[in-house]
Enzyme design. Structure first.
Site, mmCIF file in Angstrom:
data_model
loop_
_atom_site.group_PDB
_atom_site.id
_atom_site.type_symbol
_atom_site.label_atom_id
_atom_site.label_comp_id
_atom_site.label_asym_id
_atom_site.label_seq_id
_atom_site.Cartn_x
_atom_site.Cartn_y
_atom_site.Cartn_z
ATOM 1 C CG ASP A 11 -5.138 -1.724 4.836
ATOM 2 O OD1 ASP A 11 -3.892 -1.671 4.809
ATOM 3 O OD2 ASP A 11 -5.838 -0.702 4.726
ATOM 4 C CE1 TYR A 43 -0.843 -2.575 11.322
ATOM 5 C CE2 TYR A 43 -0.378 -3.896 9.375
ATOM 6 C CZ TYR A 43 -0.971 -3.759 10.614
ATOM 7 O OH TYR A 43 -1.682 -4.813 11.137
ATOM 8 N N GLY A 44 2.477 2.402 8.427
ATOM 9 C CA GLY A 44 3.524 3.137 7.700
ATOM 10 C C GLY A 44 4.531 3.836 8.586
ATOM 11 C CB CYS A 74 -1.493 -3.578 4.090
ATOM 12 S SG CYS A 74 -0.478 -2.415 5.031
ATOM 13 C CG ASN A 75 1.003 -0.730 -1.115
ATOM 14 O OD1 ASN A 75 1.504 -1.065 -2.166
ATOM 15 N ND2 ASN A 75 -0.259 -0.348 -1.037
ATOM 16 C CB SER A 76 3.064 -0.618 5.340
ATOM 17 O OG SER A 76 2.687 0.650 4.874
HETATM 18 N N1 DGL Z 1 -2.899 0.944 3.848
HETATM 19 C C1 DGL Z 1 -1.538 0.846 4.264
HETATM 20 C C2 DGL Z 1 -0.605 0.593 3.090
HETATM 21 O O1 DGL Z 1 -1.033 0.198 2.014
HETATM 22 C C3 DGL Z 1 -0.952 1.967 5.014
HETATM 23 C C4 DGL Z 1 -1.675 2.749 5.995
HETATM 24 C C5 DGL Z 1 -0.880 2.763 7.272
HETATM 25 O O2 DGL Z 1 0.111 3.494 7.375
HETATM 26 O O3 DGL Z 1 -1.252 1.980 8.132
HETATM 27 O O4 DGL Z 1 0.580 0.775 3.211
#
Ligand code: DGL
Length: 268
Positions: A11, A43-44, A74-76
């Site tokens: 992540d 990352y977002g 990590c979704n992003s």
């Molecule tokens: N944990 C990250 C996600 O699931 C996002 C956090 C970030 O912006 O880095 O998107």
């Protein structure tokens, strides 16, 4: 057949720890190598190219460390770079993502209006909306970027007047009116689950992404004969790319007090 090599989990920070913890709970003999890219967080707010570059480097690192499978917690990264992560992992290392198992599950349940809160990088990709509507076009899906929540969590401001004010401002928005379910489309947000539940007075179902995703990990490992043996002695190793003041405090809160973090910067 068994495989006692570790599962790699990554992540941008501590968000994925909740998924690592769920692996530990459901698969107590599996070893884990976790990488939190705190140097490049959030990352977002990054471009697709940047997220892909970081994610591919981490994938190579996990592969070099003998991981048998990779969970992109990590979704992003999932929304923007899954194809490249899979290519970097190669065909022998299954890659499990955090969006498709959740989309699959909710599409076959009785849900009418689902709210998704996530980072800008995830919302801009429409990854959830596309994945759900492809499976069930009758579900109304509304997505909302809630970028302030990541620093609130990374800085340890959960359960405070800060998290309360930010959550109220985002979630009581008209756009989310009438939702029956909410997907926390950023792994960090799992840490706010209780507060979100309180805010909605328990009337909105919070989709349990860690459980759904880890069930997918189990399925994938079982299918490929890669589950660890029942008597394996699990090792947990946690890397972060840069140490920050309170990260250890937050990590202990999210994974458990025995966690130790190793600082390791990668050649991105
Ligand atoms: N944990 C990250 C996600 O699931 C996002 C956090 C970030 O912006 O880095 O998107």
């Amino acid at each position: 057949m068994n495989d006692n090599r570790p599962i790699g989990v990554f992540d941008s920070g501590v968000g994925g720890l909740m998924f690592a913890k769920e692996i530990k709970r459901l698969l107590p003999t599996e070893s884990l190598i976790y990488f939190g890219d705190t140097q490049n967080l959030p990352y977002g707010e990054k471009s697709k190219e940047e997220i892909t570059q970081f994610s591919v480097s981490i994938t190579h690192f996990l592969k070099e460390n003998n991981c048998k499978a990779i969970l992109v917690a990590c979704n992003s990264a999932t929304a923007n770079s899954l194809k490249e992560i899979r290519e970097a992992a190669g065909k022998d290392i299954p890659v499990i993502d955090v969006i498709s198992p959740v989309a699959e599950k909710v599409s076959f349940e009785l849900r009418e209006k689902i709210g998704i809160i996530a980072t800008k990088a995830t919302v801009n990709s429409s990854a959830y909306k596309k994945a759900i509507r492809r499976r069930n076009k009758h579900i109304h899906v509304v997505e909302m970027a809630t970028p302030l929540l990541v620093p609130v969590i990374e800085e340890g401001f959960t359960n405070s007047i800060i998290s309360k004010a930010v959550l109220e401002t985002y979630l009581l928005n008209k756009k989310l009116e009438g939702i029956d379910s909410i997907i926390l489309g950023c792994t960090h947000y799992t840490h706010l689950e209780k507060e979100i539940n309180q805010l909605f007075e328990g009337k909105v179902d919070i989709v349990n992404s860690p459980l759904i995703v880890v069930n997918q990990v189990i399925y994938q490992l079982a299918k490929e004969g890669k589950l660890a043996s029942k008597d394996a002695n699990p090792q947990y190793t946690f890397f972060i790319s840069v140490n920050t003041d309170n990260i250890i405090k937050v990590a202990k809160k999210f994974f458990g007090k025995d966690i130790q973090l190793i600082e390791k910067s990668l050649d991105y």
